[in-house]
Every structure is written in structure tokens, then in C-alpha cells.
Design a protein around this motif. Structure first.
Motif, PDB file in Angstrom:
ATOM      1  N   HIS A  80      41.665  51.829  39.977  1.00 61.17           N
ATOM      2  CA  HIS A  80      42.296  50.544  39.700  1.00 61.17           C
ATOM      3  C   HIS A  80      42.366  49.676  40.950  1.00 61.17           C
ATOM      4  N   LEU A  81      42.629  50.288  42.101  1.00 62.85           N
ATOM      5  CA  LEU A  81      42.664  49.521  43.337  1.00 62.85           C
ATOM      6  C   LEU A  81      41.294  48.927  43.639  1.00 62.85           C
ATOM      7  N   GLY A  82      40.234  49.747  43.463  1.00 62.47           N
ATOM      8  CA  GLY A  82      38.888  49.248  43.702  1.00 62.47           C
ATOM      9  C   GLY A  82      38.541  48.092  42.782  1.00 62.47           C
ATOM     10  N   LEU A  83      38.927  48.198  41.507  1.00 65.54           N
ATOM     11  CA  LEU A  83      38.658  47.113  40.566  1.00 65.54           C
ATOM     12  C   LEU A  83      39.425  45.851  40.940  1.00 65.54           C
ATOM     13  N   GLU A  84      40.639  46.030  41.438  1.00 67.73           N
ATOM     14  CA  GLU A  84      41.429  44.869  41.844  1.00 67.73           C
ATOM     15  C   GLU A  84      40.799  44.183  43.056  1.00 67.73           C
ATOM     16  N   VAL A  85      40.261  44.969  43.965  1.00 64.62           N
ATOM     17  CA  VAL A  85      39.573  44.399  45.124  1.00 64.62           C
ATOM     18  C   VAL A  85      38.377  43.572  44.669  1.00 64.62           C
ATOM     19  N   VAL A  86      37.567  44.135  43.765  1.00 62.96           N
ATOM     20  CA  VAL A  86      36.400  43.414  43.265  1.00 62.96           C
ATOM     21  C   VAL A  86      36.829  42.157  42.515  1.00 62.96           C
ATOM     22  N   ARG A  87      37.899  42.271  41.733  1.00 65.56           N
ATOM     23  CA  ARG A  87      38.360  41.123  40.949  1.00 65.56           C
ATOM     24  C   ARG A  87      38.783  39.963  41.837  1.00 65.56           C
ATOM     25  N   ARG A  88      39.296  40.271  43.031  1.00 67.22           N
ATOM     26  CA  ARG A  88      39.767  39.222  43.928  1.00 67.22           C
ATOM     27  C   ARG A  88      38.756  38.849  45.005  1.00 67.22           C
ATOM     28  N   ALA A  89      37.823  39.744  45.290  1.00 67.37           N
ATOM     29  CA  ALA A  89      36.977  39.537  46.470  1.00 67.37           C
ATOM     30  C   ALA A  89      35.501  39.581  46.176  1.00 67.37           C
ATOM     31  N   MET A 122      50.549  48.739  44.534  1.00 69.56           N
ATOM     32  CA  MET A 122      49.567  48.620  45.607  1.00 69.56           C
ATOM     33  C   MET A 122      49.525  47.190  46.127  1.00 69.56           C
ATOM     34  N   ALA A 123      49.392  47.068  47.413  1.00 72.30           N
ATOM     35  CA  ALA A 123      49.215  45.750  48.021  1.00 72.30           C
ATOM     36  C   ALA A 123      47.733  45.528  48.240  1.00 72.30           C
ATOM     37  N   VAL A 124      47.216  44.421  47.761  1.00 71.52           N
ATOM     38  CA  VAL A 124      45.803  44.117  47.912  1.00 71.52           C
ATOM     39  C   VAL A 124      45.601  43.313  49.180  1.00 71.52           C
ATOM     40  N   TYR A 125      44.649  43.728  49.993  1.00 72.70           N
ATOM     41  CA  TYR A 125      44.387  43.092  51.277  1.00 72.70           C
ATOM     42  C   TYR A 125      44.032  41.629  51.072  1.00 72.70           C
ATOM     43  N   PRO A 126      44.506  40.736  51.940  1.00 77.04           N
ATOM     44  CA  PRO A 126      44.146  39.320  51.795  1.00 77.04           C
ATOM     45  C   PRO A 126      42.660  39.105  52.044  1.00 77.04           C
ATOM     46  N   PHE A 127      42.015  38.399  51.122  1.00 77.43           N
ATOM     47  CA  PHE A 127      40.569  38.243  51.194  1.00 77.43           C
ATOM     48  C   PHE A 127      40.149  36.810  51.471  1.00 77.43           C
ATOM     49  N   ALA A 128      41.005  36.047  52.139  1.00 84.11           N
ATOM     50  CA  ALA A 128      40.707  34.632  52.366  1.00 84.11           C
ATOM     51  C   ALA A 128      39.417  34.449  53.156  1.00 84.11           C
ATOM     52  N   GLU A 129      39.188  35.287  54.169  1.00 84.07           N
ATOM     53  CA  GLU A 129      37.993  35.127  54.986  1.00 84.07           C
ATOM     54  C   GLU A 129      36.729  35.434  54.192  1.00 84.07           C
ATOM     55  N   ALA A 130      36.814  36.403  53.291  1.00 81.67           N
ATOM     56  CA  ALA A 130      35.632  36.788  52.538  1.00 81.67           C
ATOM     57  C   ALA A 130      35.260  35.758  51.472  1.00 81.67           C
ATOM     58  N   GLU A 131      36.254  35.027  50.968  1.00 82.81           N
ATOM     59  CA  GLU A 131      36.015  34.133  49.840  1.00 82.81           C
ATOM     60  C   GLU A 131      34.998  33.048  50.159  1.00 82.81           C
TER      61      GLU A 131
END
Length: 230
Positions: A80-89, A122-131
Motif C-alpha cells: 500500500h505504501l508503494g502504491l501511494e508513492v506511485v499515486r503521488r509521484a 504512514m507518512a508519504v515523503y514530499p515529492f515536490a521536487e520530483a513532480e
């Protein structure tokens, strides 16, 4: 038979790619045709490639399925964490894929393994730089698959822009940013380009082959740690 087990059995039946009547499916699973109709709506809604209609039959087109898996609570949380990362990043295609995959998982896991109301904690890492580089990801993935050269306008760390013709080899994620290792035709060497610093990305008609010294395996060898002592 539990509903999750019945849905799994339906998928196994439909994997042969043939047309199956609801009447025959209902008889095979000892349920009513109305139940089969509801199950088919559920499977189609989860993103499975199912075609058909009531009174005609159902079939699965181009199925991609995995064997049964038994996941521990920790493995399920990691998934679920991996899917959340993909969903946001990730780009829109991968975001949609992560969303549909999460829905499929939620539809088949046991009741006690579903996400709690407060979430997975779970806290999802901020992905502002990747966006910044997400807009280029679909085209880069296409170029890598098709082995096609990319014309690139790139901005370096100092803000200077340069034009490059590159052979994209892979996409890599480093926690904050995505990079694209490539063979740079201008520098005649391997370079790693950050996707968030790509100003213009154009797919060319020029294709490339895995020439000696320029292939992905050569790139991996160039970045591998040396066996010799420093």
C-alpha cells in the motif's frame, strides 16, 4: 463459497479467453445468474479487461494475472505504501494504474486486512521536487521501450541550458527525483539527466541499437564499484 473466492474462481475460468454464458458460470459456481451479473460488474469495475453483456456472455481479453499470493500484514502495508508513492509521484498513466491496482487488492483481501478508517499510519515523503519531471515520463518510457533517440533541452544545476541528442536507457528514482541514464551523443559518454530539469523533450524518428560501449549493460558496468582497493 466466499465472495472473494468466487471472484477468484471466475477469473480462473475467464482466463481461457473464450466466451462464457452467465448460466454456465452460475451452474459451475452454484450461484444464481443475478449473482454472476453482480460479480462481473465488480470485476469489470476493478479494471480487469472483461467484455460482454447479459444474455450474451462474458470473456476476458488480454488478461494479465498473478498466481495466488499469501501476504503478511507487513507485506500488505509495504504494498500500500508503494502504491501511494506511485499515486503521488508518477505520471497520470501510472497514477491511474496504482489507483486501479489498489482497488483490486481491496476487493480480494480478507475483511480484517482492509485499511483501517484512520489509514495505514504512514507518512508519504514530499515529492515536490520530483513532480517537475512527471510531464515527460510517458514519452521517456516510450522512447526506452522503442529504442528511439530523444532531442533534449536540459538545464543544469547552475541554470544553464544546453541541447542534447540522447539514447535513453532507463528511468531511476532516488527518493527525491527521477533520473534518466542515457548515452549522450554530444559528449560521447554516459550521462544521467534529472527529469525535473528537462525543459523540452521531443521523441525523434531515429532509432538506436545496443552498440558496444553504449548499451545499458555498459552503463551499469561504468557505474559499478571497482573491485580494487582505493
Amino acid at each position: 463459497m466466499r465472495r472473494t473466492d468466487r471472484l477468484f474462481e471466475l477469473i480462473q475460468i475467464l482466463r481461457d479467453g473464450r466466451l462464457h454464458r452467465a448460466r454456465d458460470l452460475a451452474e459451475a459456481l452454484s450461484v444464481s445468474e443475478r449473482t454472476i451479473y453482480r460479480d462481473m460488474d465488480t470485476l469489470a469495475g476493478s479494471g480487469l479487461p472483461i467484455e460482454g453483456e447479459r444474455g450474451v456472455g462474458y470473456m476476458m481479453t488480454a488478461p494479465i494475472s498473478l498466481p495466488p499470493l499469501n501476504l503478511t500484514a507487513v507485506e500488505l502495508e509495504a504494498l500500500h505504501l508503494g502504491l501511494e508513492v506511485v499515486r503521488r509521484a508518477a505520471d497520470r498513466d501510472l497514477q491511474a494504474g496504482a489507483k486501479s491496482l489498489a482497488a483490486k487488492i481491496e476487493s480480494i483481501v480478507p475483511e480484517h486486512r482492509h485499511a483501517p478508517p484512520e489509514g495505514w499510519g504512514m507518512a508519504v515523503y514530499p515529492f515536490a521536487e520530483a513532480e517537475g519531471g512527471f510531464q515527460h515520463m510517458p514519452l521517456l518510457r516510450q522512447a526506452i521501450r522503442q529504442k528511439r533517440k530523444i532531442w533534449l533541452v536540459y538545464r543544469d544545476e547552475a541554470g544553464r541550458s544546453s541541447q542534447r541528442m540522447i539514447r535513453p536507457l532507463q528511468l531511476e528514482y532516488w527518493g527525491r527525483v527521477w533520473t534518466c541514464p542515457a548515452w549522450c551523443e554530444r559528449r560521447k559518454a554516459f550521462r544521467s539527466f534529472r527529469t525535473d530539469r528537462m525543459e523540452t523533450v521531443e521523441l525523434t524518428s531515429a532509432r538506436f541499437r545496443d552498440e558496444p560501449g553504449k548499451s545499458f549493460s555498459d552503463y551499469l558496468a561504468s557505474v559499478a564499484p571497482s573491485d580494487s582497493a582505493p
